[in-house]
Design an enzyme around this catalytic site. Structure first.
Site, short mmCIF file in Angstrom:
data_model
loop_
_atom_site.label_atom_id
_atom_site.label_comp_id
_atom_site.label_asym_id
_atom_site.label_seq_id
_atom_site.Cartn_x
_atom_site.Cartn_y
_atom_site.Cartn_z
N PHE A 1 0.72 -1.09 0.19
CA PHE A 1 -0.01 -0.03 -0.10
C PHE A 1 0.98 1.12 0.18
CE2 PHE A 1 -3.88 -2.14 0.78
CZ PHE A 1 -3.70 -3.24 1.14
N VAL B 1 2.32 -1.46 4.49
CA VAL B 1 1.82 0.00 4.26
C VAL B 1 3.20 0.73 4.22
CG1 VAL B 1 0.43 1.96 5.27
CG2 VAL B 1 -0.17 -0.40 5.43
N CYS B 2 3.30 1.52 3.11
CA CYS B 2 4.53 2.43 3.08
C CYS B 2 4.82 3.37 4.21
CB CYS B 2 4.99 2.87 1.71
SG CYS B 2 6.22 4.31 1.56
N VAL B 3 6.03 3.32 4.96
CA VAL B 3 5.86 4.09 6.16
C VAL B 3 6.16 5.32 5.89
CG1 VAL B 3 8.61 3.91 6.23
CG2 VAL B 3 7.40 4.42 8.22
N ALA C 1 2.61 6.85 4.84
CA ALA C 1 1.77 6.60 5.90
C ALA C 1 2.00 7.72 6.94
CB ALA C 1 1.84 5.49 6.55
#
Lengths: 128, 119
Positions: free
Chosen positions: B39, B77-79, B82
């Site tokens: 994501f 989930v891409c940090v 995010a």
């Protein structure tokens, strides 16, 4: 997944394609992030600038009034990261009145047919 | 075939997340392997357990979470994406893990195809 990767000795051909203008959206910035991350994985990386993506590497961008950081000079880091396969689509460049000396890096100028062939050869590629 | 799935669009505004969900389910049903779902960009917004759609609508986050837990698929989930959007591990739902962009590169190396779903 990491264990599986260690067994995979052959380099994967991966391409990052820039096709949108910078600063109007986050795509070009994310593309650059991906290029610099991918470089650390020792794979066969190609970078292509096409359509409005050619503006991502135009010299002399001034983003001050937009409040967005000018990241175009950071493309110069590609050389230090040993990314040698950097291409620009001739038609896209010429249609926008750009010359190689207008760019922050020195990509190889390629024709549409060559672009098509390169894309076919990739294992995976990402568009930004 | 080994698939990687990449979602770069948030929930509800566009069909991208729904299409990615349907594709992932269909691929599993056909016996394909899903190595990871990544994501990215606005796609990170699919992971928040704070979403409360109207009762007669599908619940996009819950659909994804069920798919992750039932099939043991890794959702990353891409940090950086995010953090920009107010997503951290206090709001991510079951099945979603925060991770780095390098995990997308790994996916590109390992998967036969990375399929991106975008607007």
């Amino acid at each position: 997944m990491n264990e599986e990767m260690e067994e995979n000795e052959e380099m994967a051909k991966l391409m990052i394609v820039f096709r949108t203008a910078p600063y109007g959206s986050i795509y070009a910035f994310e593309g650059l992030e991906n290029v610099l991350i991918m470089a650390a994985y020792d794979q066969d990386i190609s970078v292509l600038f096409v359509d409005d993506g050619v503006y991502a590497i135009k010299k002399g961008m001034d983003t001050t009034a937009t409040g967005i950081k000018n990241f175009s000079p950071t493309f110069r880091a590609m050389e230090a990261y040993d990314i040698e396969k950097v291409f620009i689509d001739r038609t896209s460049m010429e249609e926008r009145g750009l010359k190689l000396e207008d760019l922050v890096v020195e990509p190889e100028v390629v024709e549409a047919e060559a672009v098509e062939k390169m894309m076919e050869e990739q294992k995976n590629f990402f568009m930004f | 075939m080994k698939f990687g799935i990449m979602i770069t669009e948030g929930p509800y505004q566009h069909e991208a997340s729904d299409s990615a969900y349907q594709f992932t389910k269909a691929a599993l049903a056909k016996g394909h392997e899903i190595l990871r779902v990544f994501f990215y960009q606005d796609g990170v917004l699919n992971s928040t357990k704070l979403m409360e759609p109207q009762a007669d609508d599908r619940h996009i986050q819950k659909q994804w979470s069920a798919l992750a837990t039932e099939n043991g698929i890794e959702f990353i989930v891409c940090v950086a994406a995010a953090k920009r959007r107010g997503i951290n591990d206090t709001v991510t739902a079951d099945g979603f893990k925060i991770g780095g962009l390098g995990m997308l590169t790994e996916l590109a190396i390992e998967a036969d195809r990375v399929v991106e779903f975008r607007a």
